[in-house]
Design a protein around this motif. Structure first.
Motif, PDB file in Angstrom:
ATOM      1  N   ASP A   1      -1.620 -14.132 -14.428  1.00  0.00           N
ATOM      2  CA  ASP A   1      -3.004 -13.924 -14.414  1.00  0.00           C
ATOM      3  C   ASP A   1      -3.702 -12.421 -14.453  1.00  0.00           C
ATOM      4  O   ASP A   1      -4.643 -11.975 -15.145  1.00  0.00           O
ATOM      5  N   ARG A   2      -2.787 -11.517 -13.973  1.00  0.00           N
ATOM      6  CA  ARG A   2      -2.854  -9.988 -13.806  1.00  0.00           C
ATOM      7  C   ARG A   2      -1.576  -9.352 -14.110  1.00  0.00           C
ATOM      8  O   ARG A   2      -0.596 -10.004 -13.884  1.00  0.00           O
ATOM      9  N   ILE A   3      -1.624  -8.355 -14.731  1.00  0.00           N
ATOM     10  CA  ILE A   3      -0.498  -7.355 -14.869  1.00  0.00           C
ATOM     11  C   ILE A   3      -0.580  -5.954 -14.729  1.00  0.00           C
ATOM     12  O   ILE A   3      -1.667  -5.464 -14.842  1.00  0.00           O
ATOM     13  N   TYR A   4       0.364  -5.395 -13.599  1.00  0.00           N
ATOM     14  CA  TYR A   4       0.464  -4.260 -13.219  1.00  0.00           C
ATOM     15  C   TYR A   4       1.489  -3.540 -14.257  1.00  0.00           C
ATOM     16  O   TYR A   4       2.424  -4.104 -14.398  1.00  0.00           O
ATOM     17  N   THR A   5       1.078  -2.229 -14.678  1.00  0.00           N
ATOM     18  CA  THR A   5       2.073  -1.504 -15.685  1.00  0.00           C
ATOM     19  C   THR A   5       2.653  -0.372 -14.605  1.00  0.00           C
ATOM     20  O   THR A   5       2.057   0.236 -13.583  1.00  0.00           O
ATOM     21  N   LEU A   6       4.004  -0.075 -14.871  1.00  0.00           N
ATOM     22  CA  LEU A   6       4.962   0.783 -13.864  1.00  0.00           C
ATOM     23  C   LEU A   6       5.299   1.860 -14.907  1.00  0.00           C
ATOM     24  O   LEU A   6       6.075   1.514 -15.914  1.00  0.00           O
ATOM     25  N   SER A   7       5.235   2.990 -14.684  1.00  0.00           N
ATOM     26  CA  SER A   7       5.836   4.114 -15.464  1.00  0.00           C
ATOM     27  C   SER A   7       6.402   5.401 -14.528  1.00  0.00           C
ATOM     28  O   SER A   7       5.652   5.757 -13.516  1.00  0.00           O
ATOM     29  N   ALA A   8       7.562   5.635 -14.395  1.00  0.00           N
ATOM     30  CA  ALA A   8       8.114   6.919 -13.778  1.00  0.00           C
ATOM     31  C   ALA A   8       7.907   6.474 -12.278  1.00  0.00           C
ATOM     32  O   ALA A   8       7.704   7.281 -11.494  1.00  0.00           O
ATOM     33  N   GLY A   9       8.016   4.975 -11.888  1.00  0.00           N
ATOM     34  CA  GLY A   9       7.719   4.824 -10.535  1.00  0.00           C
ATOM     35  C   GLY A   9       6.256   4.757 -10.098  1.00  0.00           C
ATOM     36  O   GLY A   9       6.154   4.326  -8.578  1.00  0.00           O
ATOM     37  N   ARG A  10       5.438   4.908 -10.742  1.00  0.00           N
ATOM     38  CA  ARG A  10       3.999   4.840 -10.502  1.00  0.00           C
ATOM     39  C   ARG A  10       3.257   3.751 -11.087  1.00  0.00           C
ATOM     40  O   ARG A  10       3.435   3.736 -12.234  1.00  0.00           O
ATOM     41  N   ILE A  11       2.279   3.367 -10.528  1.00  0.00           N
ATOM     42  CA  ILE A  11       1.311   2.056 -11.266  1.00  0.00           C
ATOM     43  C   ILE A  11       0.572   2.812 -12.057  1.00  0.00           C
ATOM     44  O   ILE A  11      -0.321   3.769 -11.600  1.00  0.00           O
TER      45      ILE A  11
ATOM     46  N   GLU B   1       0.733  -1.087  -0.044  1.00  0.00           N
ATOM     47  CA  GLU B   1       0.124  -0.013   0.121  1.00  0.00           C
ATOM     48  C   GLU B   1       0.900   1.140   0.081  1.00  0.00           C
ATOM     49  O   GLU B   1       1.638   1.314   0.776  1.00  0.00           O
ATOM     50  N   ASP B   2       0.551   2.165  -1.074  1.00  0.00           N
ATOM     51  CA  ASP B   2       1.068   3.324  -0.828  1.00  0.00           C
ATOM     52  C   ASP B   2       2.806   3.348  -0.712  1.00  0.00           C
ATOM     53  O   ASP B   2       3.113   4.150   0.197  1.00  0.00           O
ATOM     54  N   TRP B   3       3.424   2.765  -1.618  1.00  0.00           N
ATOM     55  CA  TRP B   3       4.823   2.380  -1.295  1.00  0.00           C
ATOM     56  C   TRP B   3       5.501   3.317  -1.939  1.00  0.00           C
ATOM     57  O   TRP B   3       5.459   3.653  -3.164  1.00  0.00           O
ATOM     58  N   THR B   4       6.438   4.298  -1.367  1.00  0.00           N
ATOM     59  CA  THR B   4       7.431   4.999  -1.741  1.00  0.00           C
ATOM     60  C   THR B   4       8.594   4.970  -1.608  1.00  0.00           C
ATOM     61  O   THR B   4       8.816   4.649  -0.320  1.00  0.00           O
ATOM     62  N   VAL B   5       9.651   4.944  -2.475  1.00  0.00           N
ATOM     63  CA  VAL B   5      11.145   4.696  -2.197  1.00  0.00           C
ATOM     64  C   VAL B   5      11.807   5.904  -2.795  1.00  0.00           C
ATOM     65  O   VAL B   5      11.621   6.193  -4.006  1.00  0.00           O
ATOM     66  N   TRP B   6      12.695   6.487  -2.206  1.00  0.00           N
ATOM     67  CA  TRP B   6      13.648   7.504  -2.785  1.00  0.00           C
ATOM     68  C   TRP B   6      15.069   7.024  -3.012  1.00  0.00           C
ATOM     69  O   TRP B   6      15.342   5.811  -2.340  1.00  0.00           O
ATOM     70  N   HIS B   7      15.601   7.542  -4.090  1.00  0.00           N
ATOM     71  CA  HIS B   7      16.929   6.993  -4.667  1.00  0.00           C
ATOM     72  C   HIS B   7      17.915   7.172  -3.426  1.00  0.00           C
ATOM     73  O   HIS B   7      17.981   8.027  -2.813  1.00  0.00           O
TER      74      HIS B   7
ATOM     75  N   ARG C   1      15.355  12.101  -5.749  1.00  0.00           N
ATOM     76  CA  ARG C   1      14.030  11.943  -6.467  1.00  0.00           C
ATOM     77  C   ARG C   1      13.609  10.613  -5.897  1.00  0.00           C
ATOM     78  O   ARG C   1      14.152   9.676  -5.310  1.00  0.00           O
ATOM     79  N   LYS C   2      12.281  10.464  -6.410  1.00  0.00           N
ATOM     80  CA  LYS C   2      11.607   9.381  -6.070  1.00  0.00           C
ATOM     81  C   LYS C   2      11.664   8.174  -7.070  1.00  0.00           C
ATOM     82  O   LYS C   2      11.728   8.629  -8.349  1.00  0.00           O
ATOM     83  N   VAL C   3      12.301   6.911  -6.845  1.00  0.00           N
ATOM     84  CA  VAL C   3      12.310   5.844  -7.927  1.00  0.00           C
ATOM     85  C   VAL C   3      10.900   4.883  -7.874  1.00  0.00           C
ATOM     86  O   VAL C   3      10.491   4.435  -8.756  1.00  0.00           O
ATOM     87  N   VAL C   4      10.198   5.151  -6.912  1.00  0.00           N
ATOM     88  CA  VAL C   4       8.998   4.363  -6.561  1.00  0.00           C
ATOM     89  C   VAL C   4       7.851   5.381  -5.714  1.00  0.00           C
ATOM     90  O   VAL C   4       8.227   6.021  -4.968  1.00  0.00           O
TER      91      VAL C   4
ATOM     92  N   ARG D   1      16.072   4.730   0.187  1.00  0.00           N
ATOM     93  CA  ARG D   1      16.058   5.219   1.608  1.00  0.00           C
ATOM     94  C   ARG D   1      14.520   6.220   1.881  1.00  0.00           C
ATOM     95  O   ARG D   1      13.756   6.254   0.614  1.00  0.00           O
ATOM     96  N   ASN D   2      14.373   6.614   2.691  1.00  0.00           N
ATOM     97  CA  ASN D   2      13.046   7.382   3.104  1.00  0.00           C
ATOM     98  C   ASN D   2      12.002   6.353   2.649  1.00  0.00           C
ATOM     99  O   ASN D   2      11.039   6.795   1.971  1.00  0.00           O
ATOM    100  N   ILE D   3      11.990   5.180   2.832  1.00  0.00           N
ATOM    101  CA  ILE D   3      11.097   4.098   2.464  1.00  0.00           C
ATOM    102  C   ILE D   3       9.467   4.461   3.440  1.00  0.00           C
ATOM    103  O   ILE D   3       9.829   4.299   4.464  1.00  0.00           O
ATOM    104  N   THR D   4       8.669   4.550   2.542  1.00  0.00           N
ATOM    105  CA  THR D   4       7.240   4.821   3.443  1.00  0.00           C
ATOM    106  C   THR D   4       6.145   3.947   2.882  1.00  0.00           C
ATOM    107  O   THR D   4       6.523   3.469   1.615  1.00  0.00           O
ATOM    108  N   GLY D   5       5.118   3.454   3.452  1.00  0.00           N
ATOM    109  CA  GLY D   5       3.988   2.698   2.928  1.00  0.00           C
ATOM    110  C   GLY D   5       4.018   1.479   3.793  1.00  0.00           C
ATOM    111  O   GLY D   5       4.467   1.475   4.882  1.00  0.00           O
ATOM    112  N   ARG D   6       3.134   0.545   3.474  1.00  0.00           N
ATOM    113  CA  ARG D   6       2.860  -0.593   4.266  1.00  0.00           C
ATOM    114  C   ARG D   6       2.663  -1.999   3.470  1.00  0.00           C
ATOM    115  O   ARG D   6       2.443  -1.755   2.101  1.00  0.00           O
ATOM    116  N   VAL D   7       3.444  -3.086   4.038  1.00  0.00           N
ATOM    117  CA  VAL D   7       3.293  -4.313   3.434  1.00  0.00           C
ATOM    118  C   VAL D   7       2.344  -5.204   4.306  1.00  0.00           C
ATOM    119  O   VAL D   7       2.848  -5.457   5.594  1.00  0.00           O
ATOM    120  N   PHE D   8       1.630  -6.044   3.721  1.00  0.00           N
ATOM    121  CA  PHE D   8       0.689  -7.280   4.433  1.00  0.00           C
ATOM    122  C   PHE D   8       1.177  -8.509   3.892  1.00  0.00           C
ATOM    123  O   PHE D   8       1.105  -8.665   2.462  1.00  0.00           O
TER     124      PHE D   8
END
Length: 512
Positions: A476-486, A266-272, A277-280, A317-324
């Motif tokens: 079964d399903r495919i997510y697409t990613l562009s510039a770090g965003r779904i 959920e809402d996973w954000t990662v900085w270079h 800059r954000k990479v995710v 670094r500065n990773i935020t978000g949640r993993v379940f």
């Protein structure tokens, strides 16, 4: 034929306990692009090492004729002296040296007093870079270049040696589509200049598009050489020669039976790690039991960064978000904690991060879960061997024993060792990053079959791949990613390569 620049007859090469090549014959015509195909371990690279002198005369049986003359090479310098240059899959460049220094390393241009004439070297390097279509300054350190540009530096280096026959071993394995297209275009240009090329590749679509003739090798023997202008010369015929049978499909059938949610991000954000800059950027996704979910994105989209940051924050670094995992929030701050919480990650770079190449199969398989084999701090060696042997049989790892050194295995068998290592941790979710990169079509099919068995057992699998047909074939399903965003989530039944590419290239402002 008189127009053959190269003939190899009756080449037989053995290693202790293994016949790598047995009575192999190869004829390459002057000025053609000649492809060599075969499964991992078939003997392709060994044959080229024989040709280039890496395996010197006397270490093999058979004879080689080049440019009409019998040749006997005691090393690479001998083969380069007559105009044969090989570019290995593992590029032989020194990252801290400049482009010019790499091009002339070992063949330095000297002036008065035997000193290197750097003005001459840089000027000549600039000319060679222009020939291969590289705009970089000759004094730029090679380590600052991407893999695609480093390949071009290797070709420029070959041109500096007056190459007549250029051998490329998996030249596009690590390249994106743009870099691959540029490299293939350059090979056509070299052909027009009269330079003969031998290309080893697992990318059969590239072989069909560029090769004049293709030789197939299976189990160390020549199967056939086909003229690619023949009506039936194509991927199916090459595959039949490589694996000894028809593949009914590139991808094994699987019944889709998704169960309860296993992984939620959920809402996973990662900085270079070093840049501002954000990479995710706010990525969210789910994977259910019995489901294969893909992540598609161009190079630099943040796919690997997403996977590595979830896997014990091993990137960023500065990773935020949640993993379940199975509904329970996990705070995996290290790789060990990620493993303990049921997350496994098979890296895209198995040789650097996935394996200890100088150790054996047994210790590589047990490395990520030694606690399961130890008591009071001591590893039970007998149990370790038993576990590894079970994996060797189950995964069909082609090696004499589990004491075989992993670095000596083919790429496909190395990848099976990587999978065995992570399966031994008994993960709830397995993240596979480019799981079939650099391996042949037969080994790919085996990897897909292993993935199907995992999801049939209720595991959740997340696959990152640069090959859209692969994602369409196994997910079964495919997510697409562009510039770090779904930018999209598409059921595979509704997905097309064109539709996925549109989402993968979607403008960042539109992605939200």
């Amino acid at each position: 034929m008189d127009d053959d620049i190269l003939r190899m007859r009756g080449i037989t090469k053995t290693f202790p306990g293994v016949i790598a090549l047995e009575d192999v014959n190869l004829a390459v015509r002057r000025g053609e692009i000649h492809a060599i195909c075969g499964e991992n371990g078939a003997g392709k690279s060994t044959l080229m090492k024989v040709l280039s002198g890496v395996h010197p005369t006397g270490s093999y049986d058979g004879e080689i004729t080049f440019d009409g003359q019998p040749v006997r090479f005691s090393g690479i310098r001998d083969s380069e002296h007559v105009g044969i240059v090989i570019i290995h899959q593992e590029l032989a460049l020194v990252p801290h040296l400049s482009i010019a220094e790499n091009i002339f390393l070992g063949n330095e241009l000297t002036g008065r007093g035997g000193l290197i004439d750097w003005n001459k070297a840089n000027a000549e390097a600039a000319r060679l870079l222009d020939e291969v279509g590289l705009q970089e300054n000759a004094v730029t350190p090679v380590g600052q270049l991407g893999v695609g540009k480093q390949q071009l530096v290797e070709i420029a280096k070959a041109l500096s040696k007056d190459v007549k026959l250029l051998i490329l071993d998996e030249p596009t394995a690590a390249l994106n589509d743009t870099d691959s297209a540029h490299l293939l275009g350059l090979l056509r240009t070299l052909k027009d200049r009269g330079i003969t090329c031998i290309m080893i590749s697992h990318k059969l679509n590239e072989i069909v598009s560029i090769a004049d003739r293709t030789t197939v090798i299976r189990d160390g023997r020549t199967v056939e050489t086909m003229d690619m202008s023949e009506p039936d010369a194509g991927q199916e015929r090459i595959i039949r020669g490589m694996v000894g049978r028809d593949l009914e499909s590139f991808y094994p059938d699987r019944e889709s039976a998704a169960g309860e949610e296993v992984l939620r991000i959920e809402d996973w954000t990662v900085w270079h790690p070093t840049q501002d800059r954000k990479v995710v950027d706010g990525a969210s996704l789910t994977v259910r039991a019995g489901e294969v979910v893909g992540i598609a994105g161009l190079m630099g989209a943040g796919r690997t960064e997403l996977a590595m940051s979830v896997f014990g924050r091993s990137y960023g670094r500065n990773i935020t978000g949640r993993v379940f995992v199975r509904g329970k929030e996990v705070r995996a701050r290290t790789v060990a904690e990620a493993i303990d919480n049921g997350i496994a990650y098979a890296t895209e770079d198995r040789k650097r991060y996935g394996l200890n190449l100088i150790d054996d199969i047994r210790r590589n398989i047990s490395a990520a879960a030694l606690g399961k084999l130890s008591k009071r701090g001591w590893v039970n060696g007998n149990e370790e061997t038993k576990v590894a042997e079970e994996s060797r049989r189950a995964m069909n790892i082609k090696a004499p024993t589990v004491m075989s050194v992993v670095g000596k295995l083919s790429g496909g068998n190395q990848q099976k060792v990587v999978l065995s290592k992570w399966l031994f941790t008994d993960p709830e979710v397995l993240i596979l990053d480019e799981p079939t990169r650099g391996i042949d079509v037969g080994a790919k099919y085996e990897i897909y079959t292993i993935v199907n068995k995992l999801v049939a057992a209720g595991k959740a699998v997340l696959v990152i791949s640069s090959e859209l047909p692969e994602l369409l074939g196994i997910c079964d399903r495919i997510y697409t990613l562009s510039a770090g965003r779904i930018t999209g989530e598409v059921p595979v039944g509704d997905a097309t390569q064109e539709g996925l590419m549109a989402l993968m290239t979607q403008d960042r402002e539109l992605a939200g």
